[in-house]
Design an enzyme around this catalytic site. Sequence first.
Site: not given
Ligand code: ADE
Length: 279
Positions: A48
């Site tokens: 994240e």
């Molecule tokens: N899957 C999990 N987190 C994500 C994010 N921040 N952006 C895109 N796909 C994701």
Amino acid sequence: MRRQHSSWVPDARTIRAFRRTIGDFYRTHGRAMPWRETADPYCIIVSEIMLQQTQVERVRDKYLAFMKAFPDFRTLAATPLQEVLSLWQGLGYNRRAIALKHIAETVVESYDGKAPASVERLRMLPGIGHATASSIAAFAFNMPTVFIETNIRRVFLHRFFEDREGVHDDELLPIIAATLDRKNPRRWYYALMDYGADLKRRVPNPNRKSRHYARQSRFEGSTRQKRGQVLKFILAHTNATPGTIAKALNLPGQETMQILHQLLAEGFLIKSGRYFGVV
Ligand code: ADE
């Protein structure tokens, strides 16, 4: 002056139809990503933070390399920052790497190596704001948190604000809460993000309708790019001086000094005599 926003939410039928659209899309077009195959809070936090400002395709390889080099909070906490920054090269926004290292230290020292399972406590970790804390809680702990990121914003603007401009996130949040799949928020948010990423290809930027929309400045030739180049050079050269850096990167001397002093003030560099090094 604080604007008052209506808190309109769609009716039950509209919510059902919307959920079906997103769910159907995800079943056929959901994207596989290595950090989606785990609920380990460490992996979720690293991904994240990487995804905050870098696109999925660029994050993928770095994430895998990062996990291989630093598989858990304890390893990351015990690794010198220079090594972490060295692996971070190419992702940009180096302060995120410093934040991650501080997160690892905090989790080891204050939480016995296990990430806290609450939005409030996650939010107190360095580099983690409300949206990131909420996304971590949803992906690592399957909590029904309510948050916005760029792909999610695009979905709601496109579906519910077709004919509006200047939409405030405060108007979107109640709709995000009302449509949320509380039984499986983790899967729901993956689906929303994938639908939003696909919309970006299909329709001309719905996020222009947002008051929070800001086009990202071009990276090429930007101060951010030059800062990255300076750090990379210093990482690779033990005897870097302002003169050798300016010459190697073809930068004006004054601009080089400015960048060096900024990096020094922000704690990325140390200075010993004429020489600069990475912390
Ligand atoms: N899957 C999990 N987190 C994500 C994010 N921040 N952006 C895109 N796909 C994701």
